[in-house]
Design a protein around this motif. Structure first.
Motif, mmCIF file in Angstrom:
data_model
loop_
_atom_site.group_PDB
_atom_site.id
_atom_site.type_symbol
_atom_site.label_atom_id
_atom_site.label_comp_id
_atom_site.label_asym_id
_atom_site.label_seq_id
_atom_site.Cartn_x
_atom_site.Cartn_y
_atom_site.Cartn_z
ATOM 1 N N UNK A 1 -91.216 59.366 41.473
ATOM 2 C CA UNK A 1 -91.659 58.605 40.305
ATOM 3 C C UNK A 1 -90.877 58.955 39.050
ATOM 4 N N UNK A 2 -90.317 60.176 38.977
ATOM 5 C CA UNK A 2 -89.576 60.563 37.778
ATOM 6 C C UNK A 2 -88.082 60.357 37.925
ATOM 7 N N UNK A 3 -87.678 59.710 39.048
ATOM 8 C CA UNK A 3 -86.260 59.466 39.252
ATOM 9 C C UNK A 3 -85.495 60.642 39.801
ATOM 10 N N UNK A 4 -86.156 61.740 40.035
ATOM 11 C CA UNK A 4 -85.484 62.910 40.593
ATOM 12 C C UNK A 4 -85.208 62.675 42.072
ATOM 13 N N UNK A 5 -84.294 63.463 42.679
ATOM 14 C CA UNK A 5 -83.964 63.251 44.097
ATOM 15 C C UNK A 5 -85.199 63.396 44.998
ATOM 16 N N UNK A 6 -85.345 62.465 45.927
ATOM 17 C CA UNK A 6 -86.460 62.504 46.877
ATOM 18 C C UNK A 6 -86.161 63.517 47.972
ATOM 19 N N UNK A 7 -87.180 64.074 48.592
ATOM 20 C CA UNK A 7 -86.939 65.001 49.708
ATOM 21 C C UNK A 7 -86.234 64.292 50.860
ATOM 22 N N UNK A 8 -85.586 65.058 51.710
ATOM 23 C CA UNK A 8 -84.825 64.504 52.837
ATOM 24 C C UNK A 8 -85.795 64.119 53.951
ATOM 25 N N UNK A 9 -86.133 62.839 53.988
ATOM 26 C CA UNK A 9 -87.064 62.304 54.977
ATOM 27 C C UNK A 9 -86.465 61.049 55.609
ATOM 28 N N UNK A 10 -86.904 60.725 56.833
ATOM 29 C CA UNK A 10 -86.453 59.483 57.466
ATOM 30 C C UNK A 10 -87.592 58.905 58.303
ATOM 31 N N UNK A 11 -87.275 57.861 59.080
ATOM 32 C CA UNK A 11 -88.299 57.142 59.836
ATOM 33 C C UNK A 11 -89.035 58.029 60.812
ATOM 34 N N UNK A 12 -88.346 59.043 61.346
ATOM 35 C CA UNK A 12 -88.988 59.911 62.331
ATOM 36 C C UNK A 12 -90.085 60.781 61.739
ATOM 37 N N UNK B 1 -96.849 42.297 68.086
ATOM 38 C CA UNK B 1 -95.621 43.057 67.850
ATOM 39 C C UNK B 1 -95.920 44.531 67.990
ATOM 40 N N UNK B 2 -94.981 45.247 68.600
ATOM 41 C CA UNK B 2 -95.116 46.694 68.726
ATOM 42 C C UNK B 2 -94.081 47.360 67.831
ATOM 43 N N UNK B 3 -94.308 48.638 67.523
ATOM 44 C CA UNK B 3 -93.361 49.397 66.713
ATOM 45 C C UNK B 3 -93.249 50.789 67.320
ATOM 46 N N UNK B 4 -92.004 51.307 67.385
ATOM 47 C CA UNK B 4 -91.820 52.637 67.963
ATOM 48 C C UNK B 4 -91.675 53.687 66.874
ATOM 49 N N UNK B 5 -91.398 54.910 67.295
ATOM 50 C CA UNK B 5 -91.349 56.027 66.357
ATOM 51 C C UNK B 5 -90.184 55.944 65.393
ATOM 52 N N UNK B 6 -89.220 55.075 65.654
ATOM 53 C CA UNK B 6 -88.074 54.921 64.760
ATOM 54 C C UNK B 6 -88.229 53.701 63.851
ATOM 55 N N UNK B 7 -89.386 53.039 63.908
ATOM 56 C CA UNK B 7 -89.600 51.873 63.063
ATOM 57 C C UNK B 7 -89.015 50.598 63.625
#
Length: 734
Positions: A82-93, A105-111
């Motif tokens: 929210x403050x524009x600072x770098x977000x933590x390193x996260x991904x779909x997993x 429709x189904x969705x898997x662990x990778x989106x």
């Protein structure tokens, strides 16, 4: 505006509150607004601001997508602070993915979202983290609309070999490929061009040809040398990728002029108020057979010259319609390139529907998979002096009805599974009914291709032939069902596998090297099932002989005989080439041999005769101009008909749901002999209308004479062959 603790936050004159970057966390300040009007008492309002860590935000892209049925798309998470600072390193997993309706429709662990059924579904991604360095719950939801299947590509399929003689005609079919792996003839307009405009003609004119409906013919002029041209086909709307097919015309190398035209039958007996599908083939002088379809230029005509239209035929498709007013026999003619062939129709005004049979009578299919419905009608006619019977396909005449429409549904002679369970389907016509069991199973476990191995010879006469393979669905419950016409066929570059309607699964080699693979894919509401691809092998082997079985046969009046052609190689291996050879006879007056797919090699006796007839099979190909690719069998016609029929079993006990296979032998007098006529007779029972559901007996190919008991009671089974009948003893129930 006033802040009680400016170490936490400041407030500007316009009311903008700014929390300081170095503000002590979890510390409060009170923001107060004071208003004084004139000399009155001031009025105030305040609120508390607490300094908290910057918050993590999640957004899924694309936002609210619309996806065609059968497509797969990946939703990508976008993490920001929210403050524009770098977000933590996260991904779909790191997210937990959820579908509000996994049926749609189904969705898997990778989106990755897989669309299964039309409708709207919400795909959610949730992140919960209570580690020391973060303390937050964050989520986002995306509304996904699953739309109807859409064309995603098209491919070009040649009706026959792409190497042909000068001035020959090649028919090219553009086939649309849909997002759910189904196929259909491409109905849009396409632009056609050639790399050789001087020698090539497209749709009868010099290229380019624009806005052409499909399919399209390709031919050449008289050539001074061999020509290979790239035919390029482009989508008029520039949405789909252009496709190119190489076509080679050989100057004077192939002698393949039209020799004759043949119909699928030379004569047939039919009742009134039915439809009957005729087909035709062209026999070329190089001994190849060309199927003539609606796009080939074959013209069908009837000889009904009266004022009524009692018997009509579709001028391009060969579908014969016999109305209830038809009284006379008729003759249907197929004309192609100046050659004609006829089929004689014997119309039986007295024919009445006796019974209906659904083929097969036990149907198994998976959820979302289609099954083509088929019904046979047994008709009685000429009851004096003896009742005769005939069997006709009445699939398009009956009324179909599913007992439980929540399990399966029927549309345009196609049965589709909806939910796991068992029900029945009924075919009704003229107060007659037939019922078949329907089992809908959960899903297809695997797809298999038959044969499981296929080896082609790189120097044999089989080059440029079409090799048919079949696809089968193997269900988790152990059932098996043919789905050749429903799957999408593909292959590696060394082969082409046809997706043309009526020719699906036909393999044509393009080169004789490598280890090409053939794949069959089927989309269901569980997703796309892909088989273990069939690997095609190549061997160097030469043909040593072609043999016909049986080599000699005696054929009585109205009798039929199935001949088989077998090719032997120099390594002692053999191949059944019955459907690849061209069949001919030296006497069309006393016998008829079929070259129509599925009936090749079937010989029918015509009229009364004692002639000796030669049946010849020739395997076409560049190295087959020798005796190694030609074989002959001998038929001796005998002017005799059976004098009696003996039905076996004579008496028996069959329990409910039990079956019993009947056979029948015909007795001939000169010389005295017994002939198996099980496949030639028409089977019936002595059931009255009130008893009709006690048992059924099949007249379908492959199950002829198979009795199935439905209820208790005693019946007799009758076999009818021309003017004679054979009757079993009592068939009782326990």
């Amino acid at each position: 505006w006033v802040s009680s603790n400016t170490a936490v936050a400041t407030v500007a004159a316009d009311g903008t509150v700014t929390v300081l970057a170095n503000a002590p966390l979890a510390t409060d300040t009170t923001i107060t607004a004071t208003l004084t009007v004139g000399y009155g008492d001031p009025v105030t309002a305040s609120f508390v601001v607490t300094a908290l860590p910057a918050q993590l935000q999640l957004a899924l892209t694309p936002d609210e997508p619309t996806l065609a049925l059968g497509t797969v798309a990946t939703l990508t998470p976008d993490f920001t602070m929210t403050d524009g600072s770098p977000a933590p390193s996260l991904d779909a997993s790191d997210l937990t993915w959820l579908s509000s309706d996994p049926v749609l429709a189904s969705v898997d662990a990778a989106g990755v979202v897989s669309t299964l059924k039309e409708g709207q579904v919400t795909i959610s991604a949730v992140l919960t983290d209570t580690a020391d360095d973060y303390d937050y719950d964050v989520s986002d939801a995306d509304a996904v609309t699953v739309s109807a299947k859409a064309i995603v590509d098209f491919k070009l399929y040649a009706e026959s070999s792409t190497t042909l003689a000068e001035q020959q005609t090649l028919l090219i079919h553009p086939i649309a490929i849909y997002s759910d792996k189904t196929t259909a003839p491409y109905t849009g307009l396409l632009d056609w061009t050639s790399s050789d405009n001087s020698n090539i003609r497209i749709a009868g004119s010099a290229p380019p040809q624009v806005n052409q409906a499909t399919p399209v013919t390709i031919t050449s002029l008289i050539l001074s040398a061999d020509v290979t041209a790239d035919i390029t086909v482009t989508d008029v709307n520039a949405v789909l990728t252009s496709k190119t097919l190489a076509v080679t015309f050989i100057k004077g190398a192939l002698d393949s002029a039209l020799t004759s035209v043949e119909t699928s039958v030379d004569a047939v007996t039919l009742p009134i108020d039915v439809n009957y599908q005729l087909s035709a083939v062209a026999i070329l002088s190089d001994n190849t057979v060309k199927a003539l379809n609606t796009s080939s230029g074959v013209a069908w005509t009837d000889d009904d010259t009266g004022t009524s239209t009692d018997v009509t035929v579709d001028g391009t498709g060969g579908l014969v319609t016999i109305t209830s007013a038809a009284t006379n026999n008729s003759e249907i003619t197929a004309t192609f390139d100046g050659q004609e062939a006829t089929a004689a129709l014997a119309i039986k005004q007295s024919g009445t529907l006796y019974s209906i049979e659904i083929v097969p009578d036990d149907i198994t299919l998976a959820i979302g998979v289609n099954h083509s419905l088929k019904a046979l009608g047994t008709y009685q006619y000429d009851v004096d002096p003896a009742t005769k019977y005939l069997v006709v396909d009445i699939s398009d005449k009956v009324t179909w009805a599913v007992t439980n429409t929540t399990l399966a549904t029927e549309t345009s002679d196609q049965l589709t599974g909806l939910t796991v369970g068992s029900t029945t389907i009924t075919a009704s016509l003229s107060a007659k009914t037939a019922t078949a069991n329907v089992t809908v199973v959960s899903e297809i476990a695997t797809i298999s291709i038959s044969p499981t191995t296929l080896t082609l010879s790189d120097d044999s006469s089989l080059q440029a032939q079409a090799y048919p393979v079949k696809a089968y669905a193997n269900y988790t419950e152990g059932y098996k069902h043919e789905i050749t016409d429903q799957v999408y066929w593909s292959s590696t570059a060394e082969l082409t596998v046809s997706n043309i309607t009526g020719k699906k699964g036909e393999i044509t080699p393009l080169s004789f090297s490598g280890t090409p693979e053939v794949t069959a894919e089927l989309f269901t509401e569980k997703g796309t099932t892909v088989n273990n691809a069939l690997v095609v092998g190549f061997e160097t082997r030469a043909t040593t002989s072609l043999d016909i079985t049986p080599a000699t046969i005696t054929l009585d009046n109205d009798e039929k005989q199935e001949f088989t052609a077998t090719l032997t190689y120099d390594d002692a291996t053999t191949s059944d080439v019955t459907e690849l050879v061209t069949w001919s006879i030296n006497n069309n007056t006393d016998a008829f041999v079929s070259n129509v797919a599925g009936l090749r090699g079937q010989v029918s006796a015509v009229g009364n005769s004692t002639a000796t007839i030669a049946v010849t099979a020739i395997l076409p190909g560049s190295v087959c101009d020798t005796s190694a690719c030609t074989a002959t069998a001998t038929i001796t016609r005998r002017d005799e008909s059976a004098t009696a029929l003996t039905v076996s079993s004579d008496t028996s006990i069959v329990a409910i749901d039990g079956t019993l296979q009947f056979s029948v032998t015909g007795t001939f007098a000169d010389p005295v002999r017994e002939v198996d006529l099980t496949q030639e007779v028409v089977w019936s029972t002595d059931l009255t209308d009130s008893m009709e559901r006690i048992a059924t007996i099949s007249n379908a190919l492959g199950t002829k004479g198979l009795l199935t008991r439905i209820a208790s009671g005693t019946i007799k089974v009758t076999a009818t062959y021309k003017d004679i009948t054979g009757v079993s003893g009592d068939i009782a129930s326990p």
